[in-house]
Design a protein around this motif. Sequence first.
Motif, PDB file in Angstrom:
ATOM      1  N   GLU A   1     -15.257 -39.349  -5.315  1.00 19.92           N
ATOM      2  CA  GLU A   1     -15.356 -37.943  -5.705  1.00 19.92           C
ATOM      3  C   GLU A   1     -14.020 -37.461  -6.247  1.00 19.92           C
ATOM      4  O   GLU A   1     -12.972 -37.697  -5.639  1.00 19.92           O
ATOM      5  CB  GLU A   1     -15.763 -37.059  -4.517  1.00 19.92           C
ATOM      6  N   LEU A   2     -14.064 -36.790  -7.395  1.00 20.52           N
ATOM      7  CA  LEU A   2     -12.902 -36.114  -7.959  1.00 20.52           C
ATOM      8  C   LEU A   2     -13.000 -34.635  -7.616  1.00 20.52           C
ATOM      9  O   LEU A   2     -14.080 -34.033  -7.694  1.00 20.52           O
ATOM     10  CB  LEU A   2     -12.862 -36.272  -9.479  1.00 20.52           C
ATOM     11  N   SER A   3     -11.892 -34.060  -7.239  1.00 22.14           N
ATOM     12  CA  SER A   3     -11.870 -32.620  -6.997  1.00 22.14           C
ATOM     13  C   SER A   3     -12.091 -31.885  -8.315  1.00 22.14           C
ATOM     14  O   SER A   3     -12.174 -32.496  -9.383  1.00 22.14           O
ATOM     15  CB  SER A   3     -10.526 -32.215  -6.397  1.00 22.14           C
ATOM     16  N   ASP A   4     -12.168 -30.557  -8.274  1.00 23.11           N
ATOM     17  CA  ASP A   4     -12.167 -29.812  -9.524  1.00 23.11           C
ATOM     18  C   ASP A   4     -10.736 -29.728 -10.041  1.00 23.11           C
ATOM     19  O   ASP A   4      -9.802 -30.274  -9.421  1.00 23.11           O
ATOM     20  CB  ASP A   4     -12.802 -28.425  -9.347  1.00 23.11           C
ATOM     21  N   ASN A   5     -10.542 -29.061 -11.171  1.00 22.26           N
ATOM     22  CA  ASN A   5      -9.212 -29.078 -11.789  1.00 22.26           C
ATOM     23  C   ASN A   5      -8.179 -28.239 -11.052  1.00 22.26           C
ATOM     24  O   ASN A   5      -7.021 -28.176 -11.459  1.00 22.26           O
ATOM     25  CB  ASN A   5      -9.305 -28.620 -13.246  1.00 22.26           C
TER      26      ASN A   5
ATOM     27  N   PHE B   1     -12.301 -29.509  -3.349  1.00 22.87           N
ATOM     28  CA  PHE B   1     -13.512 -30.319  -3.247  1.00 22.87           C
ATOM     29  C   PHE B   1     -14.743 -29.451  -2.954  1.00 22.87           C
ATOM     30  O   PHE B   1     -15.779 -29.974  -2.543  1.00 22.87           O
ATOM     31  CB  PHE B   1     -13.359 -31.384  -2.166  1.00 22.87           C
ATOM     32  N   THR B   2     -14.649 -28.153  -3.190  1.00 25.48           N
ATOM     33  CA  THR B   2     -15.814 -27.286  -2.988  1.00 25.48           C
ATOM     34  C   THR B   2     -16.939 -27.681  -3.936  1.00 25.48           C
ATOM     35  O   THR B   2     -18.109 -27.746  -3.549  1.00 25.48           O
ATOM     36  CB  THR B   2     -15.431 -25.816  -3.213  1.00 25.48           C
ATOM     37  N   THR B   3     -16.613 -27.956  -5.179  1.00 22.77           N
ATOM     38  CA  THR B   3     -17.589 -28.444  -6.165  1.00 22.77           C
ATOM     39  C   THR B   3     -17.004 -29.687  -6.826  1.00 22.77           C
ATOM     40  O   THR B   3     -16.542 -29.643  -7.970  1.00 22.77           O
ATOM     41  CB  THR B   3     -17.894 -27.368  -7.216  1.00 22.77           C
ATOM     42  N   PRO B   4     -17.012 -30.823  -6.125  1.00 20.86           N
ATOM     43  CA  PRO B   4     -16.387 -32.027  -6.655  1.00 20.86           C
ATOM     44  C   PRO B   4     -17.218 -32.649  -7.777  1.00 20.86           C
ATOM     45  O   PRO B   4     -18.395 -32.336  -7.957  1.00 20.86           O
ATOM     46  CB  PRO B   4     -16.333 -32.951  -5.438  1.00 20.86           C
TER      47      PRO B   4
END
Length: 482
Positions: free
Chosen positions: A69-73, A77-80
């Motif tokens: 999983e990549l985090s958002d920018n 990691f709420t919406t990875p």
Amino acid sequence: MIQKITLSFFKVIILFSILLFARSNSYAQTIVPQQLDGLEKLCAGNSFNEFFATFSYVDFPAGTTFQVELSDNTGSFTTPTSTTTLQVINTSATQQTIKFAVPADLTGSDIYSLRIKSSTGAVSQRFRNSLGNTSFGAYFKSYEASYFINDKNTTAAICSSGSITLSVYNETPSNTNSSPANFPKLKYRWFKDNVVISGQSGTSLVVNAPGQYYSEIDYGVCTEANISSNRVDVVSSSSGSAVTITSSLGNPFCASGTGTVLTATSGNKYQWKKDGNNINGATNRTYSTNESGVYSVEVDFGGCTAIGSINLQSNGFNASIDAEDGYKLSEGETVTVSITTDAVDPTYEWYLNDNLIPNETSSSYVVAVKGNYKAKVSQASGCIATREFSFRINGESGPSSVIPNIIKLGGPIPYWNIPDEYKNANTKVMIISSNGDMVLDVVNYQGDWPQNNIDFKNVNPVYYYVIQGDAGEKKGSITVIK
């Protein structure tokens, strides 16, 4: 009574044990990410997009899957963003490696994080890169080549109080990979004299001071110096000496096709002239021509103007025709039209109403009927080029309105050339074979029948025509002879 209490006590103990076991077993599912050795950042693109994440794990049941999983920018990691999912694991293994790719639509950032998540809901701590950081850059480089600004030109000029706009060049928008301008999410860094200009990230830059300018695509920590534009030297202009004109085919040039493209120094507005006279509609930075002459352009740099010129010469050939456009041909009269040229081994073609006249390949032609004519002269060696001349021959009223009833295919006019008054959108022309087949049914007939071979067999074929228009209906026959 004691027996009932004892049984209730044992039930409580058993229930407590089950809960304790479940809780301890849940905490036993552990994922431990290993450091991303040799990987400082995720710099992906169409040329390379393959990365590996290695991790250890304990106490997962058979059938568990894992994914990167990549985090958002922003690093959350709420919406990875999920990437490649690992195949079902072997429970006897204690370590796995997932090969993953950076999504092509990723929003680039310098503070991405990476982790592992299992299908049971367990997640790992964040991976550390080769520098030991849990946040690092991740970018997908959708454009990975050098590009142009300022219409490929390396110079531009401005007035002392004016400005000019330098833009990313995009000659073929339909070809996505031809220019970074076709990728609207890209950001840029603009430089003046090798120093980055703060706050400028779009596809264009307004310049109001002399200097050397260029841009590069901003991929954050993944930015590469070779994914950049040409350098443009911007100078201050107050006289015509600052305006130059270049010819794409050189000077002298070979006049063929659409001709050479003349390009002026970059400015805000343009007006082209030929031999001192304005060329109507020629107000772009470039102008295409096949003709020799002295060309000049007045360039508005925003507050001041300057003029540049070029004495454009053709190394092709010269040609002229002595036809009088609009000449009125009397009944029975013929007119000889001739072409004069200095072309090497020239070839000639003559056309009537856009139809090639067969067997007419000399420099002159005897005009016997009215119509729209065209002559072509070509030079097939050295500077390969063609010159074209068009002219119209009119006819007198009265006898010229006679509808011909004979077509000689081997003659100078191998077509059924009816009077002009029947060639319009209000007149319908039909031709029918002797077998009753409709071979032509058109309006606005242009004098170009027959276009296909005629089957003579043993006799000269006869056709029948019907002309219906404002003047009524006319009928007759047409005999075709060789």
